[in-house]
Design an enzyme around this catalytic site. Structure first.
Site, mmCIF file in Angstrom:
data_model
loop_
_atom_site.group_PDB
_atom_site.id
_atom_site.type_symbol
_atom_site.label_atom_id
_atom_site.label_comp_id
_atom_site.label_asym_id
_atom_site.label_seq_id
_atom_site.Cartn_x
_atom_site.Cartn_y
_atom_site.Cartn_z
ATOM 1 N N ASP A 16 38.540 34.617 29.974
ATOM 2 C CA ASP A 16 39.329 35.647 29.136
ATOM 3 C C ASP A 16 40.647 34.882 28.263
ATOM 4 O OD1 ASP A 16 40.406 38.091 28.149
ATOM 5 O OD2 ASP A 16 41.446 38.505 29.971
ATOM 6 N N ARG A 20 44.004 36.007 22.659
ATOM 7 C CA ARG A 20 45.354 35.464 22.571
ATOM 8 C C ARG A 20 45.434 33.847 22.047
ATOM 9 N NH1 ARG A 20 46.360 37.621 28.184
ATOM 10 N NH2 ARG A 20 43.751 38.028 28.034
ATOM 11 N N HIS A 33 36.793 32.664 20.252
ATOM 12 C CA HIS A 33 35.704 32.894 20.640
ATOM 13 C C HIS A 33 34.867 31.434 20.590
ATOM 14 C CE1 HIS A 33 36.469 36.684 21.808
ATOM 15 N NE2 HIS A 33 36.354 37.191 20.631
ATOM 16 N N SER A 61 31.123 42.085 28.357
ATOM 17 C CA SER A 61 30.908 43.278 29.161
ATOM 18 C C SER A 61 30.525 44.629 28.599
ATOM 19 C CB SER A 61 32.167 43.361 29.836
ATOM 20 O OG SER A 61 32.904 44.301 29.060
ATOM 21 N N THR A 62 29.787 45.290 29.485
ATOM 22 C CA THR A 62 29.347 46.661 28.985
ATOM 23 C C THR A 62 30.477 47.317 28.251
ATOM 24 O OG1 THR A 62 29.822 47.573 31.052
ATOM 25 C CG2 THR A 62 27.506 47.120 30.457
ATOM 26 N N TRP A 65 31.772 46.616 23.753
ATOM 27 C CA TRP A 65 31.175 47.089 22.806
ATOM 28 C C TRP A 65 32.190 48.113 22.107
ATOM 29 C CZ3 TRP A 65 26.561 45.399 21.028
ATOM 30 C CH2 TRP A 65 25.491 45.212 22.224
ATOM 31 N N LEU A 127 21.300 22.741 38.029
ATOM 32 C CA LEU A 127 22.358 24.022 38.123
ATOM 33 C C LEU A 127 21.542 25.197 37.439
ATOM 34 C CD1 LEU A 127 25.314 24.735 37.895
ATOM 35 C CD2 LEU A 127 25.130 23.941 35.416
ATOM 36 N N ARG A 178 39.378 33.436 36.944
ATOM 37 C CA ARG A 178 39.843 34.213 35.720
ATOM 38 C C ARG A 178 40.642 33.413 34.953
ATOM 39 N NH1 ARG A 178 39.789 40.483 34.160
ATOM 40 N NH2 ARG A 178 40.216 40.210 32.041
ATOM 41 N N ARG A 184 42.450 40.671 37.312
ATOM 42 C CA ARG A 184 41.685 41.738 37.834
ATOM 43 C C ARG A 184 40.062 41.590 37.467
ATOM 44 N NH1 ARG A 184 44.779 43.953 33.064
ATOM 45 N NH2 ARG A 184 43.542 43.434 31.252
ATOM 46 N N LEU A 185 39.023 42.143 38.090
ATOM 47 C CA LEU A 185 37.858 41.869 37.896
ATOM 48 C C LEU A 185 37.093 42.312 36.689
ATOM 49 C CD1 LEU A 185 36.582 41.884 41.543
ATOM 50 C CD2 LEU A 185 37.056 39.953 40.088
ATOM 51 N N SER A 186 37.767 43.420 36.023
ATOM 52 C CA SER A 186 37.158 44.072 34.921
ATOM 53 C C SER A 186 35.703 44.243 34.880
ATOM 54 C CB SER A 186 37.528 43.170 33.625
ATOM 55 O OG SER A 186 38.808 43.096 33.409
HETATM 56 C C1 IPE Z 1 36.571 40.604 30.810
HETATM 57 O O1 IPE Z 1 37.543 40.444 29.646
HETATM 58 C C2 IPE Z 1 35.192 40.454 30.011
HETATM 59 C C3 IPE Z 1 34.638 39.080 29.665
HETATM 60 C C4 IPE Z 1 35.477 38.246 30.024
HETATM 61 C C5 IPE Z 1 33.521 39.028 28.972
HETATM 62 P P1 IPE Z 1 38.129 41.553 29.032
HETATM 63 O O2 IPE Z 1 39.218 41.051 27.960
HETATM 64 O O3 IPE Z 1 37.184 42.426 28.393
HETATM 65 O O4 IPE Z 1 38.703 42.505 30.106
HETATM 66 P P2 IPE Z 1 40.119 43.617 29.963
HETATM 67 O O5 IPE Z 1 39.560 44.660 28.931
HETATM 68 O O6 IPE Z 1 41.287 42.764 29.592
HETATM 69 O O7 IPE Z 1 40.148 44.116 31.412
HETATM 70 C C1 IPE Z 2 37.529 36.972 26.265
HETATM 71 O O1 IPE Z 2 38.332 36.824 25.578
HETATM 72 C C2 IPE Z 2 36.163 36.810 25.427
HETATM 73 C C3 IPE Z 2 35.446 38.271 25.708
HETATM 74 C C4 IPE Z 2 35.722 39.495 26.345
HETATM 75 C C5 IPE Z 2 34.171 38.433 25.007
HETATM 76 P P1 IPE Z 2 39.032 38.097 24.958
HETATM 77 O O2 IPE Z 2 38.474 38.314 23.586
HETATM 78 O O3 IPE Z 2 39.115 39.324 25.655
HETATM 79 O O4 IPE Z 2 40.730 37.566 24.607
HETATM 80 P P2 IPE Z 2 42.151 38.353 24.858
HETATM 81 O O5 IPE Z 2 41.955 38.943 25.941
HETATM 82 O O6 IPE Z 2 41.930 39.428 23.530
HETATM 83 O O7 IPE Z 2 42.969 37.217 24.536
HETATM 84 MG MG MG Z 3 40.406 39.893 27.285
#
Ligand code: IPE
Ligand code: IPE
Ligand code: MG
Length: 233
Positions: A16, A20, A33, A61-62, A65, A127, A178, A184-186
């Site tokens: 995550d 940012r 990304h 994640s689901t 989208w 691995l 994380r 959180r686990l999201s």
């Molecule tokens: C969790 O990150 C999903 C992935 C790392 C793929 P998010 O950025 O989507 O999670 P939330 O929305 O902050 O909980």
């Molecule tokens: C995690 O980074 C990557 C994915 C969820 C695909 P984010 O895109 O969620 O980055 P922040 O949380 O907005 O900084």
């Molecule tokens: Mg994020």
């Protein structure tokens, strides 16, 4: 670093903070990304050096989208280019590719590529690189229970559940890391993480270096996992 007595077999990473990381640098989110791919490469190298058995990356994640179409497409473009450049090497490195999530919903060329490489690397013994793409734990449990209904089960066991999750062939994650400071686990591996150790770091994913991974493993090695049993001391 002595990690021999308490070393995880399976590490799951919730990558995550890409967005940012980018906005701090006045860059578009997709630049974050893209930079995240380098962190994936570093982390895999380190996992190989340490002889980790399974490394799971939560890539999409689901719920992701919900983001702008441009970002979603951009993420799949980045995954595609990562697959095209890095999957070639998996065979040579004895890495087995696995996936979690309903990958039939992602762009079809990428879906095909993932199936092809999973098949090609399935006998590799090093691995296990497990990519969670279009993965959500609730979606996984619904899929699992529907499978069990189709199998005609009237009563189910924990074993039935474990065997019908995407992760059926994998051990539960011992450690979940994380990045980015969110705690959180999201929707990541909710069933499998019952006894996982959780480790949170403020570092944004693209800045995650080997030393951060090392620190997480060191912290893990000092923890006492009790699984509901008694304290050792
Ligand atoms: C969790 O990150 C999903 C992935 C790392 C793929 P998010 O950025 O989507 O999670 P939330 O929305 O902050 O909980
Ligand atoms: C995690 O980074 C990557 C994915 C969820 C695909 P984010 O895109 O969620 O980055 P922040 O949380 O907005 O900084
Ligand atoms: Mg994020």
């Amino acid at each position: 670093m002595n990690l021999t007595n308490n070393f995880p077999s399976h590490v799951g990473i919730i990558m995550d903070g890409n967005g940012r990381w980018a906005s701090k640098r006045h860059l578009p989110r997709l630049a974050g990304h893209k930079a995240g791919v380098e962190a994936i490469r570093r982390t895999i190298e380190f996992a190989e050096e340490f002889g980790l058995k399974v490394l799971t990356f939560f890539a999409f994640s689901t719920e992701n989208w919900k983001r702008d179409k441009e970002e979603v497409e951009g993420i799949f473009d980045i995954v595609r280019s990562y697959a095209n450049t890095d999957f070639e090497e998996l065979e040579k490195r004895n890495i087995r590719l696995e996936t979690m999530g309903d990958i039939s919903k992602i762009p079809s060329d990428l879906f095909q590529k993932l199936l092809e490489v999973k098949e090609k690397t399935k006998h590799n013994t090093g691995l296990i690189l497990n990519l969670a793409i279009n993965y959500g734990a609730r979606d996984e449990l619904v899929m699992c229970f529907n499978n069990l209904v189709k199998l005609g089960k009237k009563e189910i066991t924990e074993q039935d559940i474990a065997q019908n999750l995407y992760s059926a062939s994998l051990p539960d994650p011992d450690l979940i890391i994380r990045t980015s400071g969110e705690q959180r686990l999201s929707n990541f591996m909710l069933y499998q993480s019952s006894y996982s150790e959780l480790y949170f770091t403020k570092v944004f994913w693209p800045s995650f270096k080997k030393r951060h991974f090392k620190k997480a493993l060191k912290t893990f090695s000092r923890r006492e996992r009790r699984f509901g049993g008694n304290h050792k001391n």
